[in-house]
Each structure stands twice: as C-alpha cells, then as structure tokens.
Scaffold this motif. Structure first.
Motif, PDB file in Angstrom:
ATOM      1  N   PRO A 132       0.879  -1.269   0.016  1.00  0.00           N
ATOM      2  CA  PRO A 132      -0.069  -0.029   0.009  1.00  0.00           C
ATOM      3  C   PRO A 132       0.760   1.341  -0.175  1.00  0.00           C
ATOM      4  O   PRO A 132       1.884   1.350   0.797  1.00  0.00           O
ATOM      5  N   ALA A 183      -2.270   6.945   1.889  1.00  0.00           N
ATOM      6  CA  ALA A 183      -2.096   5.545   1.162  1.00  0.00           C
ATOM      7  C   ALA A 183      -1.323   4.560   1.867  1.00  0.00           C
ATOM      8  O   ALA A 183      -1.667   3.305   1.898  1.00  0.00           O
ATOM      9  N   GLU A 215      -2.725   2.440   4.676  1.00  0.00           N
ATOM     10  CA  GLU A 215      -3.707   1.441   4.506  1.00  0.00           C
ATOM     11  C   GLU A 215      -3.394   0.103   4.597  1.00  0.00           C
ATOM     12  O   GLU A 215      -2.236  -0.291   4.409  1.00  0.00           O
ATOM     13  N   PRO A 233      -2.728  -3.921   4.080  1.00  0.00           N
ATOM     14  CA  PRO A 233      -2.522  -4.777   2.930  1.00  0.00           C
ATOM     15  C   PRO A 233      -3.947  -5.260   2.645  1.00  0.00           C
ATOM     16  O   PRO A 233      -4.510  -5.546   3.734  1.00  0.00           O
TER      17      PRO A 233
END
Length: 415
Positions: free
Chosen positions: A163, A177, A180, A182
């Motif tokens: 991510p 981002a 986040e 996986p």
C-alpha cells in the motif's frame, strides 16, 4: 563460514538482482524454445528432456570460472489439458512415456534456472496449434480461458504491491495511502474471482504463490487463492525487498481438483534430516543434494532412473524429500496456469519472468470484464515509469480499458 555470513544476499546488493535477471533471461530463452516444440504428436517426455538439456547449456554459458552454484531451479514440465500441477513423465514408465500432445489442448509449460541459489521460475499456458486455432486465432472457450488467466494474473500482480508504494499526490495523500492495510487473502481471492467469472471460469482451488529466497522457492510467506477446506491458508504479506513466485490457475470447470494415480516424479529436498537405513536411499539422496540442492527435480534427471524410483521411497517416507502429487481438474476440463517471478523494489514490481502478453485482437469471445473496481485496478501501473518508458504507460492503460470495449473496434486501434 565467516566469509559466507558477511555476504548480503538481499536485493540491497545489486549483484543479487543481477543474478536473478540472468537466471530469468535463461528461463525465458528456454521457455520460448519449448513453446516452439509443443506441436501435435510430439511426446511430452521428449520435450521435457530437450528443455532440460537447453537449460543446462545456457546456464553453463554464464558466470564461467566463478565459484558459485548454478543450474536448474525447476525442471521442464509439460502439463496436458486438465492437469494442474507440473507434469514430467519417465522413460521407464512405458505408458506415460508415450503420451503425446493433442491439437487444440491447453498445455502448461514450467521451467526455471538458478544462479548462486537465486532461482527464477516461469510458467505459461499455450493452446497446441490445430485446425481450430489456425492463424494463431482463438475462439470460444479457449479464448475465455486464456483471457481470464491473463487478466487475473495482471490483477494479482497489482494487488501484491505494498500500500502506498506507488502513490502520487501530496505528502499527506502519500502518507494516507501508505497507512492503508494490505488486502486480506480472502479479499484478493474475491477480486480475482470477479475477473475469471467474467469469462465463465473459476480459480483453481489452493493455487499458491510463494516467497522466493536464496536456495528456497517456498519461503516463510505465501498467498493461497481459493483455499480448499483441507488446504492451508496464506501467511504474511508482500513487502519491499521480497522476491515472489506469483501463480494463477484458472479452470473452465468448478476449479475443484483431484489427485491422479500417476506416479509422482517431481520431488524436492526438505530441511528435515533423517538417518536413512537403505544404501540405495542414501546414494540417491547424496546425488540429489549434489545436483539440485533444495530445488525441485525430476527422477529422470538422476543417473539411474530405475534406481532413483526405489531410492526416493524411504526419503519421502522419512520426509527428507517432498513429492509433488499429480493433480488435475476434478471435472477433467481444460486448465490454464501461469507463474511469474517478481521482485518488489522501492520503485514497484520488477517482472523477472512471466507469461507472454496475449495479442487480444486474435481472441474472439463475447465475454468481457465490466466491473469498474477491477478495471480501475488494472489501469494502475506496477512500477514507476520515467523517460522513454513513460510512453508505454498510455498503451498499458489502453489495454486495461480495452477489455470493457468491443474487440473489433479496439483491435485496429491497438495495432
């Protein structure tokens, strides 16, 4: 031993990636040759033997004079239509030695080379040339099968990217981002099922991708697609610095599998040690260790094939060797399988080996992917592109969108 411990075998050492790339070049060169040999009437055994000979010849040409191990990381295997696992018959098994390829059947070709213990493996599925697919055109269910496999593979490769690794935008957006989680392996299977069901196919249960390490093709982490009720589950997530063998199996049937009665001829040494009682067993194991280390091998690669069939029995029973059962589709329908070796770097995926990209203008089917979530993922790059490579970015995006548009219109644009 002290000197051995100081060597950095991770991707932080440029030599490691160079060795992976060298073995990958050999793997692809031999794969291309083997594909050309897969014609109607050709015996599978003969093709496997020729493939191994070529692997050995090509490996011998590189790193001459260097005191490093090198050889075959996976013997040449040719799996007929409904076979799921790698298949490599023996000359001493008279009936199987005569098995020949049939026109229009889906054939899985798998092989690999290794340099200094850094092995790459590649598997591709082809349709044996015949009247039905003359001029390299595929129609109907064969086209559905190969397109489903191709797009599922492309999706899985993108889902393996950690991510945020290729995130763009502001620092805040990149940070978000990267934070986040996986995707779970359940979610990965769910997304891949969307792809293959678009073509009226199913994932082959228990298809497993493994972390590759030096002298090891089944590392500590694995991804299991469509796990069976008795099968194992995945462990770990892909990370920067990893090298993976990424596998996708797709069936025209339910995807359920069965073990055949064929003799297991593909084996691999485990890390388990055991005092073997039989002289023949010890002799066989000694040859295996010397020739193959911990990489897979076929009994036909040993000096005395008949003696090897006897010698491995105690080794398997003592778990010193693992034997790969011959597994096929439960519905006895065609199966496609592909395997790529990829390295995950700070710039994304490096595709070391992988199946060839299909010319979709030659695939005639009414089926297509319409799921927006899938199409959006397929449009994402697998690595950062700069300079001249950036020109290819638009082509890749176009190819991803193309699956949702009419083939006839797009095939002329793609050319």
């Amino acid at each position: 031993m002290a000197e051995e411990a100081t060597v950095d075998y991770t991707l932080n050492n440029p030599d490691t990636l160079t060795k992976y790339k060298t073995s990958a070049q050999i793997s692809h060169k031999v794969l291309d040759a083997v594909i050309g040999w897969c014609l109607e009437g050709e015996k599978i055994l003969s093709i496997c033997e020729r493939g191994d000979k070529l692997l050995e010849e090509e490996v011998a040409k590189v790193y001459k004079g260097k005191k490093i191990s090198k050889g075959i990381s996976h013997p040449t295997t040719i799996s007929p239509s409904s076979f799921v696992t790698p298949y490599t018959p023996l000359s001493s098994d008279a009936e199987e030695a005569l098995i020949a390829l049939k026109a229009n059947e889906a054939v899985k070709i798998q092989l690999g080379a290794q340099i200094d213990g850094f092995g790459t493996i590649v598997c591709d599925t082809i349709i044996v040339p015949g009247e039905k697919n003359k001029d390299d055109k595929l129609v109907g269910r064969e086209a559905d099968l190969l397109l489903a496999t191709h797009h599922a593979n492309e999706l899985l490769l993108r889902l393996m990217i950690p991510p945020g690794l290729l995130a763009s935008g502001t620092d805040e957006e990149k940070k978000k981002a990267a934070s986040e989680k996986p995707l779970s392996q359940t979610k990965i299977t769910h997304l891949l099922e969307k792809v293959v069901k678009s073509y009226g196919c199913n994932l082959v249960e228990g298809t497993t991708s493994w972390l590759f390490e030096r002298n090891e093709i089944e590392g500590k982490k694995k991804i299991v697609l469509a796990p069976s009720s008795e099968g194992g589950k995945g462990e770990g997530v892909p990370e920067i610095g990893d090298v993976w063998g990424v596998e996708v199996g797709v069936s025209l049937g339910t995807g359920k599998v069965k073990t055949l009665e064929n003799r297991p001829t593909l084996h691999r040494r485990t890390t388990i040690t055991h005092q073997l009682g039989r002289t023949s067993s010890r002799r066989t194991l000694s040859e295996i260790v010397k020739k193959f280390g911990t990489f897979p091998f076929s009994l036909r690669q040993l000096a005395d094939e008949r003696a090897a069939k006897v010698g491995v029995v105690e080794c398997v029973r003592s778990n010193v060797l693992r034997q790969y059962e011959v597994v096929a589709d439960k519905d006895s329908v065609p199966v496609a399988r592909v395997l790529s070796t990829v390295a995950i770097t700070k710039n994304g995926l490096v595709r070391l080996t992988g199946p060839s990209a299909p010319d979709e203008s030659k695939y005639k089917t009414e089926k297509k992917i319409i799921d927006e979530e899938i199409l959006n993922i397929l449009e994402q790059p697998t690595a950062r592109l700069t300079g001249a490579k950036g020109k290819n970015k638009k082509k890749k995006k176009k190819s991803a969108k193309k699956v949702a548009e009419d083939d006839d219109e797009e095939s002329s644009d793609e050319d």
